[in-house]
Design a protein around this motif. Structure first.
Motif, PDB file in Angstrom:
ATOM      1  N   PRO A  85       0.831  -1.213   0.000  1.00 46.46           N
ATOM      2  CA  PRO A  85       0.000   0.000   0.000  1.00 46.46           C
ATOM      3  C   PRO A  85       0.862   1.259   0.000  1.00 46.46           C
ATOM      4  O   PRO A  85       2.076   1.192   0.181  1.00 46.46           O
ATOM      5  N   GLY A  86       0.201   2.411  -0.210  1.00 45.26           N
ATOM      6  CA  GLY A  86       0.926   3.678  -0.233  1.00 45.26           C
ATOM      7  C   GLY A  86       0.134   4.742  -0.950  1.00 45.26           C
ATOM      8  O   GLY A  86      -1.071   4.608  -1.157  1.00 45.26           O
ATOM      9  N   LEU A  87       0.810   5.814  -1.333  1.00 46.47           N
ATOM     10  CA  LEU A  87       0.180   6.897  -2.085  1.00 46.47           C
ATOM     11  C   LEU A  87       0.056   6.476  -3.547  1.00 46.47           C
ATOM     12  O   LEU A  87       1.046   6.054  -4.159  1.00 46.47           O
ATOM     13  N   MET A  88      -1.136   6.589  -4.119  1.00 48.14           N
ATOM     14  CA  MET A  88      -1.381   6.066  -5.459  1.00 48.14           C
ATOM     15  C   MET A  88      -0.438   6.669  -6.500  1.00 48.14           C
ATOM     16  O   MET A  88       0.150   5.948  -7.317  1.00 48.14           O
ATOM     17  N   GLY A  89      -0.283   7.984  -6.477  1.00 47.48           N
ATOM     18  CA  GLY A  89       0.579   8.632  -7.462  1.00 47.48           C
ATOM     19  C   GLY A  89       2.018   8.165  -7.373  1.00 47.48           C
ATOM     20  O   GLY A  89       2.676   7.921  -8.393  1.00 47.48           O
ATOM     21  N   SER A  90       2.510   8.004  -6.153  1.00 46.98           N
ATOM     22  CA  SER A  90       3.883   7.537  -5.933  1.00 46.98           C
ATOM     23  C   SER A  90       4.044   6.093  -6.403  1.00 46.98           C
ATOM     24  O   SER A  90       5.027   5.748  -7.071  1.00 46.98           O
ATOM     25  N   LEU A  91       3.073   5.247  -6.066  1.00 48.14           N
ATOM     26  CA  LEU A  91       3.129   3.844  -6.471  1.00 48.14           C
ATOM     27  C   LEU A  91       3.105   3.685  -7.988  1.00 48.14           C
ATOM     28  O   LEU A  91       3.789   2.815  -8.545  1.00 48.14           O
ATOM     29  N   LEU A  92       2.327   4.537  -8.656  1.00 45.63           N
ATOM     30  CA  LEU A  92       2.218   4.461 -10.118  1.00 45.63           C
ATOM     31  C   LEU A  92       3.558   4.688 -10.805  1.00 45.63           C
ATOM     32  O   LEU A  92       3.868   4.048 -11.813  1.00 45.63           O
ATOM     33  N   VAL A  93       4.351   5.603 -10.255  1.00 37.12           N
ATOM     34  CA  VAL A  93       5.660   5.894 -10.854  1.00 37.12           C
ATOM     35  C   VAL A  93       6.547   4.656 -10.792  1.00 37.12           C
ATOM     36  O   VAL A  93       7.125   4.231 -11.793  1.00 37.12           O
ATOM     37  N   GLY A  94       6.646   4.053  -9.597  1.00 33.33           N
ATOM     38  CA  GLY A  94       7.480   2.865  -9.438  1.00 33.33           C
ATOM     39  C   GLY A  94       6.966   1.675 -10.219  1.00 33.33           C
ATOM     40  O   GLY A  94       7.744   0.933 -10.835  1.00 33.33           O
ATOM     41  N   THR A  95       5.650   1.498 -10.216  1.00 30.24           N
ATOM     42  CA  THR A  95       5.042   0.370 -10.940  1.00 30.24           C
ATOM     43  C   THR A  95       5.274   0.494 -12.443  1.00 30.24           C
ATOM     44  O   THR A  95       5.702  -0.464 -13.100  1.00 30.24           O
ATOM     45  N   SER A  96       5.007   1.665 -12.991  1.00 28.84           N
ATOM     46  CA  SER A  96       5.160   1.884 -14.433  1.00 28.84           C
ATOM     47  C   SER A  96       6.617   1.720 -14.870  1.00 28.84           C
ATOM     48  O   SER A  96       6.907   1.078 -15.893  1.00 28.84           O
ATOM     49  N   PHE A  97       7.521   2.285 -14.091  1.00 30.32           N
ATOM     50  CA  PHE A  97       8.944   2.179 -14.423  1.00 30.32           C
ATOM     51  C   PHE A  97       9.393   0.719 -14.390  1.00 30.32           C
ATOM     52  O   PHE A  97      10.083   0.239 -15.298  1.00 30.32           O
ATOM     53  N   SER A  98       8.991  -0.001 -13.343  1.00 28.66           N
ATOM     54  CA  SER A  98       9.414  -1.394 -13.177  1.00 28.66           C
ATOM     55  C   SER A  98       8.864  -2.281 -14.297  1.00 28.66           C
ATOM     56  O   SER A  98       9.585  -3.139 -14.832  1.00 28.66           O
ATOM     57  N   LYS A  99       7.608  -2.074 -14.641  1.00 30.73           N
ATOM     58  CA  LYS A  99       7.006  -2.861 -15.729  1.00 30.73           C
ATOM     59  C   LYS A  99       7.721  -2.601 -17.047  1.00 30.73           C
ATOM     60  O   LYS A  99       8.028  -3.527 -17.807  1.00 30.73           O
ATOM     61  N   SER A 100       8.027  -1.337 -17.302  1.00 31.52           N
ATOM     62  CA  SER A 100       8.708  -0.974 -18.550  1.00 31.52           C
ATOM     63  C   SER A 100      10.113  -1.569 -18.614  1.00 31.52           C
ATOM     64  O   SER A 100      10.532  -2.102 -19.647  1.00 31.52           O
ATOM     65  N   LEU A 101      10.850  -1.474 -17.487  1.00 31.04           N
ATOM     66  CA  LEU A 101      12.222  -1.987 -17.467  1.00 31.04           C
ATOM     67  C   LEU A 101      12.241  -3.504 -17.612  1.00 31.04           C
ATOM     68  O   LEU A 101      13.054  -4.053 -18.373  1.00 31.04           O
TER      69      LEU A 101
END
Length: 340
Positions: free
Chosen positions: A85-101
């Motif tokens: 869990p966490g702040l949605m906007g913050s999580l989206l950055v990490g999730t999107s970057f990780s999926k792309s990488l």
């Protein structure tokens, strides 16, 4: 026989720290954290500003983590990231970057529960420390969570009790704000408490279920206490800062210890591990260390660098999932209210 290298990159972006770490067979090779200072002037984390800062920090942080580990991205076997869990906007950055990488490198993706990671940080290969034995009781205490969890295995966890309102870290920070201390105030209360009398002032312990917590009433009592005394003496805070902080910290720590004693009594498990930002607090550390002698508990306290939000804890969970064949796919999405 020498173990084959298995480099896994961990990425953490649940709140206001952008972090990346590389792990290889339980050993942390790098653990980089970029802390966002911008929130200090607002007295708390501003979600929109946090997500923007993550966007700026994530590439440099990951680059530095790989460099410190002395590997290149093509040597990575998988990417682990905080899904929630966490702040949605913050999580989206990490999730999107990780999926792309992970997609670009054609390697597996490992989604991690942030709160599980605080608990499983104890399984990082750390010199002089042995990991907890299953089953054990975990106390996760941070700015957003306060929970008592029964841990039967790496991914078999049950919440036995939690806060019904505010988290303990929030209680520390909001009380610090009432006292005129800067954000984050928890560490400052801890610092002032070192020089104060913990029995000078009395604050109430909220009465809730045996394994649950409540901190909103405590914050209110601190507010009324300060307002009442400042009305009589405008210099009250300045003249009594150390004693106020010591008394407040003593109340919170003894309240937490009461709950842990209940948990040990109810479950029969006397092995305790703590995690989360507030586990860096000297009062709770000292109380737990004393409990080993007084109650015969076996206590596990993490290194300071693994207390606050970090990517090493994400990396160790990623490695455990990798070894157990628990993978995510490219359809995975951030979950701000993720549970165990």
């Amino acid at each position: 026989m020498e173990k084959k290298n298995c480099y896994i990159l961990g990425i953490e972006s649940s709140c206001d720290d952008t972090a990346a770490a590389v792990i290889n067979n339980g050993v942390i090779l790098s653990n980089i954290v970029a802390t966002q200072k911008i929130h200090e002037e607002y007295g708390g984390v501003v979600p929109e500003l946090a997500s923007r800062a993550h966007q700026q920090n994530i590439v440099p942080v990951v680059t530095q983590a790989l460099k410190r580990a002395n590997i290149n991205k093509n040597e990575l076997k998988a990417i682990a990231f905080t899904r929630g869990p966490g702040l949605m906007g913050s999580l989206l950055v990490g999730t999107s970057f990780s999926k792309s990488l992970a997609f670009g490198l054609d390697i597996p993706l490992l989604d991690v529960n942030h709160m599980q990671a605080h608990i499983l940080a104890h399984f990082i290969n750390t010199e002089g420390k042995k990991p907890p034995s299953f089953p054990f009781i975990a106390l996760t205490i941070s700015g957003g969570h306060t929970q008592i969890v029964k841990v039967s295995h790496y991914f078999e966890m049950e919440i036995l009790g939690e806060t019904i309102d505010d988290a303990v870290g929030e209680a520390f920070d909001k009380s610090a704000k009432i006292l005129g201390l800067t954000y984050p105030g928890g560490p400052l209360i801890d610092k002032h408490a070192q020089n104060g009398d913990p029995k000078k002032f009395k604050f109430p312990k909220p009465k809730v279920a045996p394994l649950d917590f409540s901190f909103s009433g405590l914050k209110t009592s601190v507010l009324y206490f300060i307002e009442r005394n400042v009305a009589e003496n405008p210099n009250f805070i300045k003249e009594n800062m150390d004693d106020i902080c010591a008394s407040l910290q003593y109340t919170i720590v003894s309240y937490i210890m009461d709950k842990l004693k209940n948990a040990v009594k109810i479950t029969g498990i006397n092995e305790i591990a703590i995690g989360g930002g507030v586990s860096a607090n000297s009062g709770i550390r000292k109380a737990l260390e004393e409990a080993e002698t007084t109650y015969g508990w076996k206590v596990h306290i993490p290194k300071f660098e693994y207390c606050t939000d970090n990517a090493a804890m994400i990396a160790i969970v990623g490695e455990l999932k990798f070894k157990n064949g628990i993978f995510a796919n490219q359809s995975v999405s951030a979950n701000a209210r993720m549970r165990y």
